[in-house]
Enzyme design. Structure first.
Site, PDB file in Angstrom:
ATOM      1  N   VAL A  56       0.808  -1.228   0.000  1.00  0.00           N
ATOM      2  CA  VAL A  56       0.000   0.000   0.000  1.00  0.00           C
ATOM      3  C   VAL A  56       0.839   1.275   0.000  1.00  0.00           C
ATOM      4  O   VAL A  56       0.303   2.358  -0.212  1.00  0.00           O
ATOM      5  CB  VAL A  56      -1.003   0.037   1.191  1.00  0.00           C
ATOM      6  CG1 VAL A  56      -2.048  -1.050   1.067  1.00  0.00           C
ATOM      7  CG2 VAL A  56      -0.277  -0.018   2.528  1.00  0.00           C
ATOM      8  N   THR A  91      -4.191 -10.079  17.769  1.00  0.00           N
ATOM      9  CA  THR A  91      -3.857 -10.532  16.415  1.00  0.00           C
ATOM     10  C   THR A  91      -2.378 -10.957  16.406  1.00  0.00           C
ATOM     11  O   THR A  91      -1.653 -10.706  17.379  1.00  0.00           O
ATOM     12  CB  THR A  91      -4.026  -9.363  15.428  1.00  0.00           C
ATOM     13  OG1 THR A  91      -3.123  -8.318  15.849  1.00  0.00           O
ATOM     14  CG2 THR A  91      -5.448  -8.825  15.423  1.00  0.00           C
ATOM     15  N   TYR A 150       2.881   5.835  15.282  1.00  0.00           N
ATOM     16  CA  TYR A 150       1.614   5.110  15.068  1.00  0.00           C
ATOM     17  C   TYR A 150       0.395   5.948  15.432  1.00  0.00           C
ATOM     18  O   TYR A 150      -0.554   6.048  14.635  1.00  0.00           O
ATOM     19  CB  TYR A 150       1.651   3.824  15.900  1.00  0.00           C
ATOM     20  CG  TYR A 150       0.455   2.925  15.753  1.00  0.00           C
ATOM     21  CD1 TYR A 150       0.372   2.001  14.712  1.00  0.00           C
ATOM     22  CD2 TYR A 150      -0.600   2.969  16.671  1.00  0.00           C
ATOM     23  CE1 TYR A 150      -0.730   1.150  14.592  1.00  0.00           C
ATOM     24  CE2 TYR A 150      -1.695   2.131  16.553  1.00  0.00           C
ATOM     25  CZ  TYR A 150      -1.753   1.222  15.514  1.00  0.00           C
ATOM     26  OH  TYR A 150      -2.835   0.388  15.387  1.00  0.00           O
TER      27      TYR A 150
HETATM   28  N1  LIG Z   1      -4.387  -5.648  16.874  1.00  0.00           N
HETATM   29  C1  LIG Z   1      -4.804  -4.557  17.502  1.00  0.00           C
HETATM   30  O1  LIG Z   1      -4.912  -4.531  18.743  1.00  0.00           O
HETATM   31  C2  LIG Z   1      -5.167  -3.323  16.715  1.00  0.00           C
HETATM   32  C3  LIG Z   1      -5.755  -2.256  17.411  1.00  0.00           C
HETATM   33  C4  LIG Z   1      -6.111  -1.131  16.705  1.00  0.00           C
HETATM   34  C5  LIG Z   1      -5.887  -1.060  15.355  1.00  0.00           C
HETATM   35  N2  LIG Z   1      -5.299  -2.093  14.706  1.00  0.00           N
HETATM   36  C6  LIG Z   1      -5.092  -1.952  13.271  1.00  0.00           C
HETATM   37  O2  LIG Z   1      -5.694  -3.028  12.598  1.00  0.00           O
HETATM   38  C7  LIG Z   1      -5.025  -3.242  11.348  1.00  0.00           C
HETATM   39  C8  LIG Z   1      -4.655  -4.711  11.236  1.00  0.00           C
HETATM   40  O3  LIG Z   1      -3.735  -5.022  12.260  1.00  0.00           O
HETATM   41  P1  LIG Z   1      -3.571  -6.483  12.854  1.00  0.00           P
HETATM   42  O4  LIG Z   1      -3.406  -6.328  14.305  1.00  0.00           O
HETATM   43  O5  LIG Z   1      -4.622  -7.356  12.299  1.00  0.00           O
HETATM   44  O6  LIG Z   1      -2.129  -6.831  12.278  1.00  0.00           O
HETATM   45  P2  LIG Z   1      -1.584  -8.065  11.409  1.00  0.00           P
HETATM   46  O7  LIG Z   1      -0.108  -7.903  11.380  1.00  0.00           O
HETATM   47  O8  LIG Z   1      -2.154  -9.342  11.906  1.00  0.00           O
HETATM   48  O9  LIG Z   1      -2.174  -7.772   9.960  1.00  0.00           O
HETATM   49  C9  LIG Z   1      -1.707  -6.687   9.211  1.00  0.00           C
HETATM   50  C10 LIG Z   1      -1.597  -7.112   7.757  1.00  0.00           C
HETATM   51  O10 LIG Z   1      -1.147  -5.969   6.994  1.00  0.00           O
HETATM   52  C11 LIG Z   1      -0.190  -6.429   6.055  1.00  0.00           C
HETATM   53  N3  LIG Z   1       0.677  -5.317   5.648  1.00  0.00           N
HETATM   54  C12 LIG Z   1       1.661  -4.732   6.354  1.00  0.00           C
HETATM   55  N4  LIG Z   1       2.266  -3.794   5.614  1.00  0.00           N
HETATM   56  C13 LIG Z   1       1.649  -3.789   4.399  1.00  0.00           C
HETATM   57  C14 LIG Z   1       1.832  -3.044   3.221  1.00  0.00           C
HETATM   58  N5  LIG Z   1       2.801  -2.128   3.099  1.00  0.00           N
HETATM   59  N6  LIG Z   1       1.010  -3.282   2.167  1.00  0.00           N
HETATM   60  C15 LIG Z   1       0.038  -4.231   2.266  1.00  0.00           C
HETATM   61  N7  LIG Z   1      -0.152  -4.995   3.345  1.00  0.00           N
HETATM   62  C16 LIG Z   1       0.628  -4.758   4.416  1.00  0.00           C
HETATM   63  C17 LIG Z   1       0.571  -7.531   6.778  1.00  0.00           C
HETATM   64  O11 LIG Z   1       1.248  -8.374   5.869  1.00  0.00           O
HETATM   65  C18 LIG Z   1      -0.556  -8.225   7.527  1.00  0.00           C
HETATM   66  O12 LIG Z   1      -1.117  -9.271   6.756  1.00  0.00           O
HETATM   67  C19 LIG Z   1      -3.817  -2.317  11.362  1.00  0.00           C
HETATM   68  O13 LIG Z   1      -4.121  -1.146  10.634  1.00  0.00           O
HETATM   69  C20 LIG Z   1      -3.648  -1.995  12.831  1.00  0.00           C
HETATM   70  O14 LIG Z   1      -3.016  -0.771  13.050  1.00  0.00           O
HETATM   71  C21 LIG Z   1      -4.928  -3.234  15.352  1.00  0.00           C
END
Ligand SMILES: NC(=O)c1ccc[n+]([C@@H]2O[C@H](COP(=O)([O-])OP(=O)(O)OC[C@H]3O[C@@H](n4cnc5c(N)ncnc54)[C@H](O)[C@@H]3O)[C@@H](O)[C@H]2O)c1
Length: 262
Positions: A61, A187, A152
């Protein structure tokens, strides 16, 4: 509850893992045809293989050219995109600014802020031209609160802000743009931080009103709702799905949230 997403094409960035994969599975369960777009090609393929009719695509992305090319290819070969979920993201350790390298800062902002904007731009402008579409951006509770994540949290604040600005921009063109602000969800990304001693699961649970973390499918259910016509009058909001972390954390100043009543 079933949403009428039959035949709708949904693209999930970051769909190969965690929240993105959960959103993809849930959208598919409501009838959508999924494109799992992720920088991790192998994992994206595995997730797509587990969802009937889904395909996977390699996507970084941070690359406008790659995102634009993917949007054009999907439209040509799979059909116009009705739903975009921007879940691709990376997290960071809680380092003080003096110890946070600008390389890491740039990378976090490139993926978490710029990456969401570029995805919205490439897919959203096609939706706007066609006159319909729904975008769900995965923000964070840190969009709204100060935490020691100096790249972040500001990037996630920008996601909530661009959700509002793009909603106003494309509203008359039939595109709704909403966000979800998840609390703490165990996650693979968060688990890695816990394993490295950089997040304390007991504190993550204790600081929410409900006293627990958020399940991935609880975020996914909100995503399906916001992407569906059931949310037809909702645009520009970033909805906390956080077990009440945002409302409970200020209570620490007053001794914390109150215990369960007998
Ligand atoms: N886990 C939490 O507690 C939490 C809380 C708030 C927000 N989030 C947000 O939720 C979203 C998903 O996070 P998650 O916890 O499921 O993490 P995760 O690491 O399990 O999943 C993230 C995915 O994004 C992909 N990714 C990373 N960089 C990329 C890039 N440059 N281009 C395309 N794909 C890319 C990774 O390969 C991975 O499959 C994120 O935006 C994260 O900030 C997560």
């Amino acid at each position: 509850m079933t949403y009428a997403l039959q035949g709708k094409v949904a693209v999930v960035t970051g769909g190969a893992s965690g929240i993105g994969a959960a959103c993809a599975r849930t959208l598919a369960s409501h009838g959508a045809r999924l494109v799992i777009a992720d920088i991790n090609e192998d994992l994206a393929k595995t997730v797509a293989e587990g969802i009937e009719g889904a395909i996977s695509a390699k996507l970084d992305v941070t690359s406008e050219a790659e995102t634009e090319a993917l949007a054009a290819t999907i439209e040509r070969e799979f059909g116009p995109v009705d739903i975009l979920v921007c879940s691709a993201g990376i997290i960071q350790p809680p380092s003080p600014p003096e110890e946070l390298s600008m390389e890491l800062w740039d990378r976090v902002v490139a993926v978490d802020q710029r990456g969401v904007y570029v995805s919205c731009l490439c897919f959203g402008r096609r939706m706007a031209k066609r006159g319909s579409g729904a975008i769900v951006n995965i923000a964070s509770v840190t969009s709204f609160r100060s935490v020691p994540l100096h790249a972040y949290a500001p990037a996630k604040a920008a996601v909530a802000s661009m959700t509002a600005t793009l909603a106003s921009e494309w509203g008359r063109s039939g595109v709704r743009v909403n966000g979800i602000a998840p609390g703490y969800v165990l996650t693979p990304a968060l688990q890695k931080m816990v394993d490295a001693g950089l997040r304390n699961p007991a504190l993550l649970e204790a600081n929410s009103a409900l006293g627990r973390m958020v399940e991935m499918d609880e975020v996914a259910k909100a995503c399906a709702f916001l992407a569906s016509d059931q949310a037809s009058a909702i645009t520009g909001v970033t909805l906390p799905v956080d077990c009440g972390w945002l409302v409970a954390t200020p209570w620490n100043t007053y001794g914390g949230v109150r215990p369960k009543r007998d």
